[in-house]
Design an enzyme around this catalytic site. Structure first.
Site, short mmCIF file in Angstrom:
data_model
loop_
_atom_site.label_atom_id
_atom_site.label_comp_id
_atom_site.label_asym_id
_atom_site.label_seq_id
_atom_site.Cartn_x
_atom_site.Cartn_y
_atom_site.Cartn_z
N ARG A 11 2.73 4.54 6.35
CA ARG A 11 3.51 4.37 7.40
C ARG A 11 3.86 2.74 7.59
NH1 ARG A 11 -1.93 4.20 10.73
NH2 ARG A 11 -3.04 3.67 8.26
N CYS A 61 -5.94 0.13 6.76
CA CYS A 61 -6.31 0.56 5.82
C CYS A 61 -7.21 1.52 4.89
CB CYS A 61 -6.10 -0.41 4.45
SG CYS A 61 -5.84 -0.10 3.13
N HIS A 93 -2.02 -4.26 5.48
CA HIS A 93 -2.26 -3.30 6.34
C HIS A 93 -3.31 -3.18 7.09
CE1 HIS A 93 -2.68 0.86 5.61
NE2 HIS A 93 -2.16 0.26 4.61
N ASP A 152 -0.20 3.13 1.92
CA ASP A 152 0.23 4.07 2.90
C ASP A 152 1.68 4.86 3.76
OD1 ASP A 152 0.27 4.13 5.69
OD2 ASP A 152 -1.80 3.96 5.79
N CYS A 174 0.90 -1.76 -0.23
CA CYS A 174 -0.27 0.11 0.09
C CYS A 174 0.63 0.99 -0.29
CB CYS A 174 -1.02 0.29 1.23
SG CYS A 174 -1.62 1.27 1.34
#
Length: 742
Positions: free
Chosen positions: A578, A638, A635, A576, A574
């Protein structure tokens, strides 16, 4: 209580009694040989073996260590016998035991472990060479000289005048010792030293060879109480301390070594030193050699299966019984055979295993200097020389500083990294490296140091001022305590060294890095690049930090990768912020071919809306780069899956997001189909896991991927990163929501 006593008695009979007999057979010939090498009555070796076994075995802190006369002390004893006489040497042994007893009661045993093993091993090697050289003369039919150098000088003449029978006995003894280890195990039940002496004695008796027989004068029946040494009391005190410390250190190091050979209770070093002290007081009073823990007998004890201290005690009892009842048999042993045994033992004391160990720690000079000094100067002088050199090398290591200079690339800045303890000893190298930097150059100086003295500060500060006067610039970054900043501001320096800090960790968020102590103002602050919350400023500062700290370290790797990449994994995850692929997989440059998108989705073959970006990455990774693994990593929490779970409601104002999330409909359908309970707060994370497994199935819709998987050339792996717990879970490519932690 009765049951424990019965159990202990059975254990003693089963393990300790047989082991004691093995050690007894080893101890008798070695004790006689060491007494001969020490210039003492041969009976003194047997007395020391009896006392070492019974007294030290009963009172010592190690349950399996065996004490007795030690070859490492033979040179000291020989010198004491020649200087003061035998009875006075016994008194020195008694007083040395008293010193050991006091040190043990004061719990000072651990201090002995501060002695470098390289010094001990070098000392023993030197003693071995001296013993071998002196006893070789006896094997050849002559008499040993007073020093090792004299023995070397006289050796050619001794070889020319050697006597046939004495040499034959000596060579026979050495041959048996050398070949015994290659014989069948059943034969090797008899210890090699005992077998060698038996073969030599029987052969000399059978062929009526003209050899010298062992003389047992000075036996137990002729015992006399020790007398005080006559002479300078300073030298007497030094002799007492030398015997006490050498015997004590050898015993304690032997205890530590023996602890690694068995699974029983660990040794109490203070109790061991106390027991050795009492044993030396007793052996000195009875006319025996000094006692110490002996690694040869202790190793034989452990290998024979000893479990407790009764093995050592009983071996002393067997030696006593032998000396009183069968001592007459010793007179059958040729002196040349005992001398040959000592030659063999002396050569073995130059242990190649010890040399390899000290070589791995850079202490070969200590070993060699100690050995040579023992051979040329004497035991005490050799030990002092070894300790002095070990201290110098330790000081050098403790104050060692590394200075690495990196030249600029494409007109950039010079980078100098200094790490370690910056003292006056490192100033010559420091100034040499700094003066090699051309004038008017821009320099970044990183100080990762745990100490800086005034000489080092003056060297850096004066160079900095001169460099800046020439038109150059210097920016100093202290990655640990700010020794330079404190000195430059006139503040009080830190009173002692402090542990080195690791460089700023690249994986920490920007907000968690570069926290400097507020109480120490930086005299040379770095220029501000702009408001700290502007992303472009953070990125600029990060790129600058990369150039200064990381680029010089990774440049060799990236230079190799500059012309060709050979990743082994395609990593789809992803977007993302993080999720940091290199962090959660502990990978580096060139390892992962990475694709990031919203929701780590893999569009199915022929799916709408059409998307070529992910498909292109898959084709390139599998057909050009030849990756072995494709990993899909989702993760927790999401946002894409939250939008999917809401039926597109949460992505209502994002038309591109709504179209993209259509590629996740199969994941949502799979999740709803397998859901066994009403949806709750955990539904989102469950969907995140199911989505990973669905994307693995989507990968199989691409023909080339499916073919390689079926052929075993490609593996599909699912990962799920739980952000809150910082744990990575492996998900099998099956319609299951069970995860296995890794």
């Amino acid at each position: 209580m009765t049951g424990d006593t019965h159990s202990n008695a059975l254990r003693t009979l089963r393990y300790d009694v047989p082991a004691s007999l093995v050690v007894f057979l080893v101890a008798v010939p070695l004790s006689l040989g060491i007494a001969m090498a020490s210039g003492a009555p041969l009976a003194a070796g047997l007395v020391a073996a009896v006392v070492g076994g019974i007294v030290a075995g009963a009172l010592g802190g190690s349950v399996v260590q065996v004490s007795g006369p030690a070859a490492g002390l033979s040179l000291v004893v020989a010198d004491l016998v020649q200087t003061y006489g035998w009875r006075a040497t016994c008194m020195i042994t008694l007083l040395a035991g008293a010193v050991q007893l006091v040190l043990g009661l004061l719990r000072a045993a651990r201090a002995a472990l501060a002695v470098s093993p390289a010094v001990i091993h070098g000392m023993l090697a030197g003693v071995g060479v001296v013993i071998a050289l002196s006893q070789l003369h006896i094997v050849l039919g002559g008499s040993p000289q007073r020093s090792a150098l004299a023995n070397i000088v006289e050796l050619p003449a001794q070889v020319a005048a050697m006597h046939g029978h004495t040499v034959a006995v000596g060579l026979l003894t050495i041959a048996v010792l050398a070949l015994w280890a290659r014989l069948p195990k059943q034969v090797r039940v008899v210890p090699a030293p005992l077998a060698a002496l038996l073969v030599a004695a029987v052969t000399a008796w059978a062929f009526q060879w003209d050899v010298t027989r062992v003389d047992l004068s000075g036996s137990l029946g002729a015992w006399q109480f020790p007398v005080l040494p006559q002479g300078d009391w300073h030298e007497v005190v030094a002799a007492v301390l030398l015997v006490a410390l050498l015997a004590g250190v050898e015993s304690l190091l032997c205890s530590v070594a023996v602890d690694g050979m068995h699974a029983g209770p660990r040794a109490d070093l203070d109790q061991e030193l106390t027991g050795q002290g009492v044993a030396n007081m007793v052996t000195g009073a009875l006319g025996g050699l000094p006692v110490a823990g002996v690694i040869v007998r202790s190793t034989a004890n452990v290998k024979a299966g000893a479990r407790g201290r009764w093995s050592s005690i009983l071996h002393g009892v067997w030696v006593l019984v032998f000396a009183l009842g069968f001592g007459w048999t010793i007179r059958l042993i040729p002196m040349e055979a005992l001398a040959a045994l000592l030659v063999f033992i002396g050569v073995q004391m130059v242990n190649l295993g010890h040399i390899r160990k000290v070589h791995g720690h850079g202490e070969v000079p200590v070993y060699v200097i100690t050995m040579l000094a023992v051979i040329v100067l004497g035991l005490a002088e050799g030990v002092v020389a070894g300790l002095a050199l070990a201290a110098v090398l330790a000081l050098r290591r403790l104050t060692w500083v590394t200075v690495k200079t990196y030249e600029p690339v494409d007109g950039g800045r010079w980078h100098v990294a200094i790490c370690g303890s910056l003292t006056f000893l490192g100033v010559p190298r420091l100034t040499h490296e700094l003066r090699a930097i051309p004038p008017r150059a821009a320099v970044d100086l990183d100080l990762n140091i745990d100490f800086m003295d005034n000489a080092a500060f003056e060297a850096i500060h004066s160079w900095r001022l001169n460099h800046e006067r020439s038109g150059g610039t210097v920016e100093i970054d202290e990655m640990h305590d700010e020794w330079y900043a404190l000195a430059a501001s006139g503040a009080r320096m830190y009173p002692a060294k402090t542990p080195l800090a690791a460089p700023d960790r690249w994986w920490l968020p920007w907000a968690h890095r570069h926290h400097r102590p507020a109480r120490h103002p930086e005299p040379f602050p770095e220029p501000k690049l702009g408001p700290p919350d502007r992303p472009e400023c953070r990125l600029t500062a990060g790129a600058r930090e990369f150039h200064r700290r990381t680029a010089p370290l990774v440049r060799p790797i990236l230079t190799e990768l500059a012309h060709k990449q050979q990743p082994s994994h395609l990593f789809i995850t992803c977007a993302d912020s993080r999720v940091v692929p290199s962090l959660i997989t502990a990978s580096g440059p060139g390892d992962l071919f990475t694709v990031r998108n919203i929701g780590n989705l893999v569009p199915r073959r022929g799916a709408e809306p059409h998307d070529d970006s992910v498909v292109a990455a898959i084709e390139y990774a599998t057909q050009v780069l030849g990756v072995h693994t494709i990993t899909v990593c989702g993760h927790s929490g999401c946002g894409a899956m939250a939008g999917l779970l809401s039926g597109g409601v949460k992505a209502g104002s994002l038309p591109g997001m709504r179209r993209w999330l259509r590629h996740g409909h199969h994941s949502l359908a799979r999740f709803i189909e397998n859901a066994e309970e009403p949806l709750d707060a955990r539904a989102l994370d469950q969907l995140c896991r199911v989505n990973v497994q669905q994307q693995l199935e989507n990968l199989r819709t691409h023909r080339k991927v499916d073919e390689q998987v079926r052929a075993g050339r490609l593996e599909l792996v699912g990962l799920y990163f739980d952000i809150g717990s910082a744990r990575v879970h492996m998900l099998p490519p099956l319609p299951s929501t069970m995860a296995v932690k890794i």
